[in-house]
Design a protein around this motif. Structure first.
Motif, PDB file in Angstrom:
ATOM      1  N   ALA A 285     -10.342 -19.093  -0.816  1.00 52.09           N
ATOM      2  CA  ALA A 285     -10.981 -18.173   0.122  1.00 52.09           C
ATOM      3  C   ALA A 285     -10.236 -16.842   0.209  1.00 52.09           C
ATOM      4  O   ALA A 285     -10.826 -15.813   0.543  1.00 52.09           O
ATOM      5  CB  ALA A 285     -11.068 -18.813   1.503  1.00 52.09           C
ATOM      6  N   THR A 286      -8.950 -16.874  -0.097  1.00 49.44           N
ATOM      7  CA  THR A 286      -8.148 -15.638  -0.122  1.00 49.44           C
ATOM      8  C   THR A 286      -7.445 -15.588  -1.476  1.00 49.44           C
ATOM      9  O   THR A 286      -6.265 -15.919  -1.584  1.00 49.44           O
ATOM     10  CB  THR A 286      -7.123 -15.626   1.026  1.00 49.44           C
ATOM     11  N   PRO A 287      -8.157 -15.197  -2.521  1.00 50.92           N
ATOM     12  CA  PRO A 287      -7.600 -15.246  -3.871  1.00 50.92           C
ATOM     13  C   PRO A 287      -6.457 -14.258  -4.062  1.00 50.92           C
ATOM     14  O   PRO A 287      -6.347 -13.255  -3.341  1.00 50.92           O
ATOM     15  CB  PRO A 287      -8.795 -14.868  -4.750  1.00 50.92           C
ATOM     16  N   ASN A 322      -0.073 -10.777  -5.444  1.00 45.00           N
ATOM     17  CA  ASN A 322      -0.023 -10.856  -3.989  1.00 45.00           C
ATOM     18  C   ASN A 322      -0.938 -12.013  -3.576  1.00 45.00           C
ATOM     19  O   ASN A 322      -2.156 -11.895  -3.621  1.00 45.00           O
ATOM     20  CB  ASN A 322      -0.522  -9.518  -3.422  1.00 45.00           C
ATOM     21  N   ASP A 323      -0.354 -13.149  -3.185  1.00 43.00           N
ATOM     22  CA  ASP A 323      -1.144 -14.372  -3.043  1.00 43.00           C
ATOM     23  C   ASP A 323      -0.935 -15.070  -1.688  1.00 43.00           C
ATOM     24  O   ASP A 323       0.100 -15.688  -1.457  1.00 43.00           O
ATOM     25  CB  ASP A 323      -0.783 -15.348  -4.171  1.00 43.00           C
ATOM     26  N   PRO A 324      -1.933 -15.003  -0.778  1.00 44.16           N
ATOM     27  CA  PRO A 324      -1.857 -15.776   0.469  1.00 44.16           C
ATOM     28  C   PRO A 324      -2.204 -17.242   0.204  1.00 44.16           C
ATOM     29  O   PRO A 324      -3.298 -17.550  -0.266  1.00 44.16           O
ATOM     30  CB  PRO A 324      -2.926 -15.132   1.364  1.00 44.16           C
ATOM     31  N   LEU A 325      -1.283 -18.121   0.488  1.00 50.63           N
ATOM     32  CA  LEU A 325      -1.539 -19.551   0.345  1.00 50.63           C
ATOM     33  C   LEU A 325      -2.132 -20.107   1.627  1.00 50.63           C
ATOM     34  O   LEU A 325      -3.129 -20.825   1.612  1.00 50.63           O
ATOM     35  CB  LEU A 325      -0.240 -20.284  -0.001  1.00 50.63           C
ATOM     36  N   GLY A 351      -2.940 -19.131  13.711  1.00 46.47           N
ATOM     37  CA  GLY A 351      -2.606 -20.188  12.770  1.00 46.47           C
ATOM     38  C   GLY A 351      -1.454 -19.833  11.861  1.00 46.47           C
ATOM     39  O   GLY A 351      -0.720 -18.856  12.069  1.00 46.47           O
ATOM     40  N   ALA A 352      -1.307 -20.644  10.802  1.00 50.18           N
ATOM     41  CA  ALA A 352      -0.169 -20.514   9.887  1.00 50.18           C
ATOM     42  C   ALA A 352      -0.440 -19.491   8.796  1.00 50.18           C
ATOM     43  O   ALA A 352      -1.579 -19.311   8.355  1.00 50.18           O
ATOM     44  CB  ALA A 352       0.151 -21.860   9.263  1.00 50.18           C
ATOM     45  N   TYR A 353       0.638 -18.843   8.347  1.00 51.75           N
ATOM     46  CA  TYR A 353       0.571 -17.893   7.234  1.00 51.75           C
ATOM     47  C   TYR A 353       1.691 -18.197   6.243  1.00 51.75           C
ATOM     48  O   TYR A 353       2.846 -18.383   6.633  1.00 51.75           O
ATOM     49  CB  TYR A 353       0.741 -16.453   7.723  1.00 51.75           C
ATOM     50  N   THR A 354       1.329 -18.265   4.968  1.00 51.96           N
ATOM     51  CA  THR A 354       2.311 -18.309   3.888  1.00 51.96           C
ATOM     52  C   THR A 354       1.764 -17.444   2.764  1.00 51.96           C
ATOM     53  O   THR A 354       0.685 -17.734   2.233  1.00 51.96           O
ATOM     54  CB  THR A 354       2.552 -19.736   3.375  1.00 51.96           C
ATOM     55  N   THR A 355       2.489 -16.386   2.426  1.00 53.52           N
ATOM     56  CA  THR A 355       2.026 -15.445   1.404  1.00 53.52           C
ATOM     57  C   THR A 355       3.170 -15.135   0.453  1.00 53.52           C
ATOM     58  O   THR A 355       4.315 -14.927   0.884  1.00 53.52           O
ATOM     59  CB  THR A 355       1.510 -14.142   2.032  1.00 53.52           C
ATOM     60  N   ASP A 396      -2.603 -21.673  -9.327  1.00 52.12           N
ATOM     61  CA  ASP A 396      -2.250 -22.418  -8.123  1.00 52.12           C
ATOM     62  C   ASP A 396      -0.746 -22.372  -7.901  1.00 52.12           C
ATOM     63  O   ASP A 396       0.017 -23.017  -8.630  1.00 52.12           O
ATOM     64  CB  ASP A 396      -2.739 -23.861  -8.269  1.00 52.12           C
ATOM     65  N   ILE A 397      -0.330 -21.646  -6.883  1.00 47.21           N
ATOM     66  CA  ILE A 397       1.094 -21.506  -6.617  1.00 47.21           C
ATOM     67  C   ILE A 397       1.717 -22.832  -6.193  1.00 47.21           C
ATOM     68  O   ILE A 397       2.917 -23.068  -6.402  1.00 47.21           O
ATOM     69  CB  ILE A 397       1.348 -20.430  -5.538  1.00 47.21           C
ATOM     70  N   THR A 398       0.916 -23.753  -5.639  1.00 49.75           N
ATOM     71  CA  THR A 398       1.468 -25.033  -5.206  1.00 49.75           C
ATOM     72  C   THR A 398       1.870 -25.911  -6.381  1.00 49.75           C
ATOM     73  O   THR A 398       2.629 -26.871  -6.214  1.00 49.75           O
ATOM     74  CB  THR A 398       0.461 -25.804  -4.332  1.00 49.75           C
ATOM     75  N   ALA A 399       1.353 -25.600  -7.569  1.00 55.38           N
ATOM     76  CA  ALA A 399       1.701 -26.390  -8.756  1.00 55.38           C
ATOM     77  C   ALA A 399       3.008 -25.945  -9.384  1.00 55.38           C
ATOM     78  O   ALA A 399       3.535 -26.614 -10.281  1.00 55.38           O
ATOM     79  CB  ALA A 399       0.571 -26.300  -9.779  1.00 55.38           C
TER      80      ALA A 399
END
Length: 463
Positions: A285-287, A322-325, A351-355, A396-399
């Motif tokens: 949703a926030t690429p 620049n990537d909002p997770l 809510g939470a923010y991680t970028t 995918d930054i989580t990978a």
């Protein structure tokens, strides 16, 4: 044994067998027909017209025979509906839905999903209870009470179909997005929305289950559903949900649910986990932004002076990513006293923010990493620094496998009011064993109701 007695016995058995088989045709017993009779006479009002009588406040006591039909869409078999039955006026393309309060569980056994029911509302109350039109019993405490289990059959009965209860297939109303589902006309009807998924905060960094558990006991739990258009809503799960320990699916797909509202809060209810069909690839949703001109270098200085400040709050930096997770905030270009830098904070957010601000580096050629940092309105640590060698650009930054190098730098913890001054954070010596192309990750983590510290970065230098 006397031969005459033996023959007499055999003959008797044979005659008995003939007598029995003569009552049966083709070796099959005839099944007596089951007579099904409707308890109530034919409807004399539509569900929609009945529902329209609900007053804006208070309740209406039904004093005459008002009989209408409906089709059950809820199920308490998995425990996610509690002592309520939701039903709509048609199995397909309904125009109205309603909820009845009953002081009885295991209602699915009598009225499964798709059951054709008939209601005589005489003696019941009709009203708006916490944002939803309901019918129920007269109660000294509640405006709309639960009908005692022993009296449910006085008001609700199945409609005959063939030799028993008529049960039909319910076709959910297909809606384009979650925003469309938030409409009074769909309350207590079954809908399906495509291109949906659980929010990243529900599956990362911990993949949550449908409900939370406290001391081993389930508790009523909200999970957030979002769609490809940026809309979101709450999925409300009961503490008694038998599938509550199931982990939320991480993919994307169709969500089927009964539309509900609690006062002004929309909350959707699933019958079981089969209502969530997420087998597709997640959408972002926030690429990530930028990443169109990536080069890997072992020596560079980024002071952000080459970027224009108009339009304001630039978020696209082609050489970086620049990537909002979590959340929807990006690092933005700012300027103060003629100096440009990037900035991010969770102040006034929800809510939470991680970028991540992701910087490509040739680690074979690089020796050190430096940058300047400043904080504003510090109320908790918000910045971490990592390196990674297995991140896929714009992926995918989580990978990615991240190595935390934050301890190599000094991140200010003042001022708690106002802003400090940009200053060198220190120097990280890149290990000789770290080679090949990779990335430096500047991670901002905050929360609108927690850490809201503002972070400013400038003069990112690799030598």
């Amino acid at each position: 044994m006397n031969i005459k007695k033996y023959l007499s016995l055999v003959t008797g058995v044979a005659f008995a067998a003939v007598a029995i088989t003569s009552c049966v045709q083709k070796d099959e017993w005839e099944t007596p027909p089951i007579k099904c009779e409707n308890k109530f006479p034919s409807p004399n009002i539509s569900l929609a017209d009945f529902k329209a009588q609900a007053p804006a406040t208070g309740y209406l006591l039904i004093t005459n025979d008002q009989i209408f039909d409906g089709y059950v869409i809820s199920s308490d078999e998995s425990g996610n509906f509690y002592k309520t039955i939701s039903f709509q006026d048609k199995a397909e393309n309904p125009t109205a839905g309603l909820q009845i309060e009953v002081d009885k569980s295991s209602n699915y056994a009598d009225f499964p999903v798709g059951a054709h029911i008939r209601i005589n509302a005489k003696g019941l109350r009709l009203g708006i209870d916490r944002g939803t039109v309901k019918i129920g019993s007269v109660d000294p405490t509640y405006a709309i009470g639960r009908i005692p289990a022993s009296l449910v059959s006085r008001y609700v009965s199945g409609v005959c179909g063939g030799n028993g209860l008529e049960v039909v297939n319910i076709k959910p109303v297909e809606l384009p997005n979650l925003a469309a589902a938030k409409n009074d006309q769909y309350i207590n009807t079954l809908v399906k929305v495509p291109n949906t998924q659980f929010s990243i905060g529900d599956i990362y960094p911990v993949n949550k289950a449908y409900i939370d558990y406290v001391g081993g006991a389930g508790v009523d739990t909200d999970r957030t559903l979002e769609d490809g258009s940026g809309n979101s809503t709450t999925i409300r799960n009961s503490a008694f949900f038998s599938e509550g320990a199931t982990l939320l699916p991480t993919g994307n797909g169709d969500a089927t649910f009964v539309v509900s509202r609690y006062n002004t809060t929309w909350q959707m209810l699933i019958r079981n986990t089969k209502d969530i069909n997420f087998k597709g690839t997640r959408i972002d949703a926030t690429p990530p932004k930028g990443g169109t001109a990536i080069t890997y270098s072992g020596s560079f200085l980024e002071n952000f002076e080459s970027y224009a400040t108009t339009p304001a709050n630039l978020e696209v930096f082609p050489k970086y990513i620049n990537d909002p997770l979590l959340g929807n905030r990006y690092w933005q270009l700012k300027s103060f006293s003629g100096n440009k830098y990037i900035q991010l904070g969770a102040n006034s957010g929800t809510g939470a923010y991680t970028t991540y601000f992701i910087v490509p580096v040739d680690f074979t050629a690089a020796n050190t990493l430096k940058f300047d940092v400043n904080v504003g309105f510090w109320n908790g640590n918000a910045l971490k620094v990592y390196y990674t060698t297995n991140y896929t650009p714009l992926g995918d930054i989580t990978a990615a496998t991240k190595t935390d190098i934050t301890s190599a730098f000094t991140i200010p913890q003042t001022p708690t009011s106002g802003y400090g001054t940009l200053a060198p954070a220190g120097t990280y010596t890149i290990p000789s064993t770290l080679t090949g192309n990779g990335y430096i990750l500047f991670e901002y983590t905050g929360n609108g109701s927690g850490v809201t510290t503002t972070i400013q970065l400038d003069n990112i230098q690799v030598q």
